[in-house]
Design an enzyme around this catalytic site. Structure first.
Site, PDB file in Angstrom:
ATOM      1  N   ALA A  36       0.070   2.585 -21.880  1.00  0.00           N
ATOM      2  CA  ALA A  36       1.039   1.762 -21.153  1.00  0.00           C
ATOM      3  C   ALA A  36       2.147   1.154 -22.040  1.00  0.00           C
ATOM      4  O   ALA A  36       3.337   1.338 -21.757  1.00  0.00           O
ATOM      5  CB  ALA A  36       0.293   0.689 -20.373  1.00  0.00           C
ATOM      6  N   ASP A 212      -3.473  -0.607 -17.740  1.00  0.00           N
ATOM      7  CA  ASP A 212      -2.186  -0.027 -17.338  1.00  0.00           C
ATOM      8  C   ASP A 212      -1.417  -0.936 -16.397  1.00  0.00           C
ATOM      9  O   ASP A 212      -0.201  -0.879 -16.308  1.00  0.00           O
ATOM     10  CB  ASP A 212      -2.404   1.334 -16.672  1.00  0.00           C
TER      11      ASP A 212
HETATM   12  O1  MRU Z   1      -3.233   8.420 -19.088  1.00  0.00           O
HETATM   13  P1  MRU Z   1      -3.059   7.586 -20.328  1.00  0.00           P
HETATM   14  O2  MRU Z   1      -3.596   8.217 -21.549  1.00  0.00           O
HETATM   15  O3  MRU Z   1      -1.617   7.116 -20.475  1.00  0.00           O
HETATM   16  O4  MRU Z   1      -3.931   6.289 -20.009  1.00  0.00           O
HETATM   17  C1  MRU Z   1      -3.931   5.268 -20.969  1.00  0.00           C
HETATM   18  C2  MRU Z   1      -4.893   4.184 -20.683  1.00  0.00           C
HETATM   19  O5  MRU Z   1      -5.553   4.165 -19.667  1.00  0.00           O
HETATM   20  C3  MRU Z   1      -4.943   3.060 -21.667  1.00  0.00           C
HETATM   21  O6  MRU Z   1      -6.211   2.477 -21.693  1.00  0.00           O
HETATM   22  C4  MRU Z   1      -3.923   1.976 -21.243  1.00  0.00           C
HETATM   23  O7  MRU Z   1      -2.660   2.539 -21.049  1.00  0.00           O
HETATM   24  C5  MRU Z   1      -3.833   0.880 -22.223  1.00  0.00           C
HETATM   25  S1  MRU Z   1      -3.048   1.397 -23.711  1.00  0.00           S
HETATM   26  C6  MRU Z   1      -2.884   0.043 -24.705  1.00  0.00           C
END
Ligand code: MRU
Length: 337
Positions: A36, A212
């Protein structure tokens, strides 16, 4: 824009150059850049890229909309795009680049603050389970969930990490393990379904994940599988902590039910290492995220401090005083006194 191409890890550390908004959108959709807060920075720099290519404000705004729509769940993406657009509207192409750089600087500072605030949540010798990747790679540096681990290690605590592999795209196995190994932090990768047995055997002291999007009532959207871990943690009386900058708090989304959950292509599940593992014609459902109800969250750490119940008021207070709140003049340096 030059990005670490996260698709190539852990085999190769390679960089991807995105010279156009279209190539950036495709990099975001294919998870070359992901996580995110990293998406927030990519979104802000994407608007800067658009402003670099045209003098027409309507074209920049249309590009901003396209970037923001690439991934619907991580609110940081939309937030980063909005930060850049605000700067663009008041100061043009030069200001937007400054705003994008500030998104990066603020995110690193926020993550380091999260690491400091969370120190007392991590005991010396703690065995910490995390999911997906919420580290350097998912942010602009340091990490949120892994920032909690890094903060504890920096404070002299011995910490070992269990990284759930995170089916289907293996962010835990590929990315969390890669960056923790480089940092010299003891790491063990497990299949996601091993978490329950490990907890039952007394092998986990703390679960820490990123987010997210955090709704106004404290419900947390994060990588699919997070909700299951939260339920397991509750059952086994293990603290469940969410770490995220205030740019992940979305007060305009009342509850988790209002968070859009991205559905990803079926082949991410149906094809493993180039080989089809689900018979053709069989339905596959691939939600990239799930929502953990606020009642399962023990603490939520932001750059402001540790938020606890009642979520609505504490999250609103964190959002108000955190780095994510827009400043009147986006070219002003952040006030962090
Ligand atoms: O699909 P992704 O790899 O973008 O998902 C990322 C996550 O779910 C992370 O845990 C979230 O973005 C937090 S990152 C600090």
């Amino acid at each position: 824009m030059r990005l670490v191409d996260q698709r190539a890890l852990p085999e190769r550390l390679v960089f991807l150059e995105c010279a156009t908004v279209a190539s950036l959108c495709s990099a975001i959709r294919s998870l070359a850049v992901r996580g995110a807060p990293a998406l927030g920075a990519a979104g802000a720099f994407g608007v800067a890229l658009a402003a670099h290519h045209t003098d027409r404000p309507t074209t920049v705004v249309a590009a901003a909309r396209r970037i923001a729509a690439t991934r619907p769940t991580a609110v940081n993406l939309r937030w980063g795009v909005e930060q850049a657009l605000m700067a663009y509207r008041s100061g043009g192409a030069r200001a937007v680049l400054g705003a994008a750089r500030r998104v990066v600087a603020d995110d690193i500072a926020a993550n380091e603050a999260i690491g400091r605030h969370a120190v007392d949540l991590v005991d010396d010798g703690a065995r910490v389970l995390t999911h997906c990747n919420a580290g350097h790679l998912a942010t602009c540096g340091y990490g949120t969930a892994l920032g909690v681990v890094r903060g504890a290690v920096a404070a002299g605590k011995r910490v070992s990490v269990y990284a759930g592999e995170t089916r289907p795209l293996l962010q835990g196995a590929r990315l969390t393990a890669w960056e923790l190994e480089r940092s010299g932090i003891e790491t063990t990768v497990i299949v996601d379904s091993a978490a329950a047995g490990l907890m039952a055997a007394g092998g986990i002291d703390l679960v820490v994940v990123g987010a997210d999007r955090i709704a106004a009532n404290g419900d947390v959207a994060n990588k699919v599988g997070t909700y299951g871990l939260a339920v397991l943690a509750r059952h086994h009386r293990i603290p469940f902590v969410v770490a995220a900058p205030t740019s992940t708090i979305d007060l305009a989304t009342p509850t988790g039910a209002d968070i859009p959950v991205e559905q990803r292509p079926a082949d991410e599940i149906a094809v493993v290492g180039g080989r089809r593992v689900v018979p053709r014609g069989v339905a596959v459902s691939n939600p990239a995220f799930d929502v953990t109800p606020a009642r399962f969250v023990g603490a939520l750490v932001t750059e402001v401090g540790i938020a606890t119940r009642p979520w609505r008021s504490t999250l609103a207070a964190h959002r108000r005083s955190g780095f994510a709140t827009g400043r009147a003049d986006p070219t002003d340096p952040p006030d962090r006194t």
